[in-house]
Design an enzyme around this catalytic site. Structure first.
Site, PDB file in Angstrom:
ATOM      1  N   GLU A 137       0.802  -1.228   0.000  1.00  0.00           N
ATOM      2  CA  GLU A 137       0.000   0.000   0.000  1.00  0.00           C
ATOM      3  C   GLU A 137       0.835   1.278   0.000  1.00  0.00           C
ATOM      4  O   GLU A 137       0.400   2.312  -0.501  1.00  0.00           O
ATOM      5  CB  GLU A 137      -0.893   0.069   1.254  1.00  0.00           C
ATOM      6  CG  GLU A 137      -1.990  -0.945   1.306  1.00  0.00           C
ATOM      7  CD  GLU A 137      -1.561  -2.191   2.056  1.00  0.00           C
ATOM      8  OE1 GLU A 137      -0.585  -2.833   1.628  1.00  0.00           O
ATOM      9  OE2 GLU A 137      -2.219  -2.509   3.058  1.00  0.00           O
ATOM     10  N   ASN A 138       2.014   1.206   0.611  1.00  0.00           N
ATOM     11  CA  ASN A 138       2.832   2.415   0.722  1.00  0.00           C
ATOM     12  C   ASN A 138       3.578   2.742  -0.563  1.00  0.00           C
ATOM     13  O   ASN A 138       4.464   3.593  -0.565  1.00  0.00           O
ATOM     14  CB  ASN A 138       3.808   2.293   1.904  1.00  0.00           C
ATOM     15  CG  ASN A 138       4.725   1.099   1.753  1.00  0.00           C
ATOM     16  OD1 ASN A 138       4.526   0.251   0.871  1.00  0.00           O
ATOM     17  ND2 ASN A 138       5.741   1.026   2.594  1.00  0.00           N
TER      18      ASN A 138
END
Lengths: 246, 226, 246, 226
Positions: D52-53
């Site tokens: 996600e990052n």
């Protein structure tokens, strides 16, 4: 984990599966970033009833390079979606204009920022958004608007693509891309909006890992086919700009 | 194209607008005369020129033979970059515009109305038009400045009571430089702030299509940085 | 054209004008990108009634570094907007929780992608957009939805900021930033959403022009103040991760 | 935490899910057991792990002493990059997720319902919750696979007729690996595809909170790549 290279051998091979009726965007703003070689291959391929998306229909500069207008002249186009469907100079008539005025080809005129954002939205899973652009103009007539915090906005929808044709400076076999200067323009958002992105690349395709992960402009997950542009005269390259005679 | 036969030259109109740029501003210059603003000497004020195609911090036109063919301004001219420049993609570039970061956008126009409406994308009877980034810029820049000729080729006013052509945006124009002078829309007319050398007040009055306010001590158009 | 450097001499100076009631976002995802030094300076500065935005309220790791939860504990916070306002592990109670449960601090729980997109929208002049995320969940109860092409979407609004606190690896005097690896995370979108962006920077500030314009991650037009992080122990740096005892 | 006392270990559950990954897939692994999928040998299938990052193409956990402290996966663990990796910012990373590019997201859960609903962000009676990227991933990935223990600490089923806890997304789960076996939601129940070694069918039946379909020739859970 065996990675397969996304490089294909020719522009012809890169576009060979494009069906009639496809929606295809072309990167480019003025000369930089226009996928001249892929457009040329599409002219030769002959797919018809295309919907084409890009900043302009082309034909405003000399020497004339492969552009959307040529596909129109070649009878391959149903509709264009552009920020320019005519010149702003009354004396400057685009090649596209006579096909549009005769009704042979349809056109949707979209403000440039809205065009970029609709493509970005398609790529980012945002089906619709509000924008202040074009509120109060002819383009907003009959369209849905909404007042948010006292200001009026126009509802705009995502613009998904079947194919994106783009040009980059550098690529690795996984499809990670880098663009040089304003060559970048629409390419990254078009790549995210497309089911299949095909990139013509200025430099030799590099092995995966040769581009610093921090410096990738378009991640390879968005890129499906790469073709190295051969040196002139076999490959088409941007030229110095000359104003079109009028 | 040559300069105007009357009043200010194209470069002088661009200069007059450029003198308004304040230190630290982010400026977007439209195709045509506006791009000439970046040639103007405005002393040591630090201006960041932004182009729709994602170039932030461009400098002068590249000398012949030294062009980077992948680097152009909004007009497709090969430009240079100044130290501190950055390049972003088109969606991010228009994010900068819609996000309100542009201190002024300078554009050409066919018409400007006294309420600040203006038209620059579609000609009467034409099918289609050329919007480019004009609607985004006009709707979202902090200020819209216009540079245009005082009258049309057929002699009609371009400073009008209301636009006859389809507008680009409504109530946004703050300042207009023409070859006849410098004007501000006031809502119900235009205020003449400065008059071009060689142009008479009667000539201005005869070529504005609505109410014109003229201050008592009308200065000539400023033609040098100060 | 004389460019002034955006570098300021201390973290204290960088945050000194922050008023009570400000809305401030903190970059960071786990350790990378958290502006520890700016958060520490804000703790010392003492501004109150803050609305704070970030991925988590912090406190889930040891050693504990300056985080949103510490500002809560210090009585400076009115509300937080986060993707985590509690741990997903029932046994793991965040420092923030008791202040939230007692009603001392308000919280808005936002899915992480919606949080990022609301910040991006604020920076890009998009006042609202539709997203498929959270449709059919408790978070969508009573909220406006819309069916587009047969799928249901939730309306989400832009999240504008007064200040963004971020951490970068490299900066030039004009404020152009580069991030290393996942240090990037929320920082670029927070910078676009903020009136004032303050960056703490790992390396010495470079002269303008030292960063390739093609490789700028956050353009300097979005960045207002830069502070070089001193070496430890005067500056705070990410550490190796240890799970918090539970 | 140690492995389950009954049936599959945590790594075996992760392995079984990883065996489903197809060549060329883009895979997002949630915090906890799902991250262990990247340890599984699945032969020469080429998988791109997305976090996600904004990390696209991460590889194994970094060896002690060789960590890049600015490079973590969704669980905050210091990982490595494989050749061809790329980093984007958070909005672009979730653009990848919402845009439908993730072939499968693997997550933990408190409960999975037989209609494909699942819950993993909020506990009964808790104020607040931990959503992270789970709602975006669950709503937008092409497939949602779940790894969780068969029963709660108090012995209640996690495979249920309908979720008692607030859901993360509705009708999205395609496959569930527990320590007892591999299950598919069928709408009105679960289908047991494979059973864990050492677990009896009666044990499975007793710990599923709704209708269970069992094929005639029930295989054991596959524990090696093929």
């Amino acid at each position: 984990m065996t990675q397969k290279s996304k490089q294909v051998g020719s522009f012809r091979e890169a576009v060979q599966d494009i069906p009639d009726g496809a929606t295809i965007a072309f990167g480019g703003f003025a000369m930089p970033g226009v996928p001249f070689n892929l457009i040329q291959a599409l002219l030769e391929h002959g797919a018809r009833r295309l919907t084409l998306i890009g900043n302009t229909t082309g034909g405003a500069q000399q020497p004339r390079m492969p552009d959307m207008g040529m596909l129109v002249e070649n009878g391959q186009v149903k509709k264009v979606v552009c920020a320019f469907t005519a010149s702003t100079r009354p004396t400057d008539v685009l090649p596209f204009t006579k096909y549009y005025e005769s009704g042979e080809v349809d056109a949707e005129l979209v403000p440039q920022g809205t065009l970029a954002e609709r493509l970005r939205a398609a790529g980012a899973g945002i089906p619709a958004f509000y924008t202040p652009t074009a509120v109060g103009t002819e383009l907003a007539e009959g369209r849905e608007t909404r007042v948010i915090d006292g200001r009026e906005y126009l509802l705009e929808y995502a613009l998904p693509l079947d194919y994106a044709f783009i040009r980059a400076t550098r690529a690795d076999t996984f499809g990670n891309l880098q663009f040089h200067r304003s060559q970048r323009n629409f390419a990254p958002v078009m790549a995210t909006a497309a089911r299949v992105t095909i990139a013509e690349v200025d430099e030799d395709i590099l092995p995966a890992g040769a581009i610093d992960p921090d410096q990738v402009h378009t991640p390879g997950i968005f890129v499906h086919r790469l073709v190295k542009v051969p040196p002139p005269p076999n490959g088409l390259w941007p030229t110095r700009r000359q104003e079109r005679r009028r | 194209m040559s300069g105007s036969a009357n009043g200010l030259t194209r470069q002088q109109m661009a200069d007059r607008i450029a003198f308004e740029f304040q230190d630290g501003w982010i400026v977007n210059l439209g195709v045509g005369i506006p791009t000439m603003c970046s040639n103007t000497d405005i002393g040591d004020r630090d201006i960041t020129y932004h182009s729709e195609n994602g170039v932030i911090g461009y400098g002068p036109i590249a000398p012949a033979g030294e062009e980077d063919l992948n680097l152009v301004n909004a007009g497709g001219q090969n430009v240079t970059l100044r130290p501190g420049a950055a390049v972003v993609h088109h969606a991010d570039s228009f994010g900068i515009i819609r996000g309100g970061r542009i201190d002024v956008t300078v554009m050409g126009a066919y018409e400007v109305a006294c309420n600040g409406d203006f038209a620059n994308w579609k000609i009467t009877g034409q099918k289609g038009g050329g919007i480019g980034g004009a609607m985004d810029l006009a709707a979202c820049a902090k200020r819209v400045f216009i540079i245009m000729e005082q009258i049309t080729r057929s002699g009609a006013p371009r400073l009008v009571a209301q636009c006859a052509l389809p507008v680009t945006a409504r109530r946004v124009v703050k300042l207009v430089a023409t070859n006849y002078g410098l004007f501000e829309p006031t809502g119900d007319g235009f205020r003449l702030r400065e008059i071009a050398p060689g142009i008479t007040l009667d000539e201005v009055r005869a070529t504005v299509g609505c109410k014109l306010t003229v201050p008592d001590n009308l200065p000539q158009v400023r033609l040098a940085n100060q």
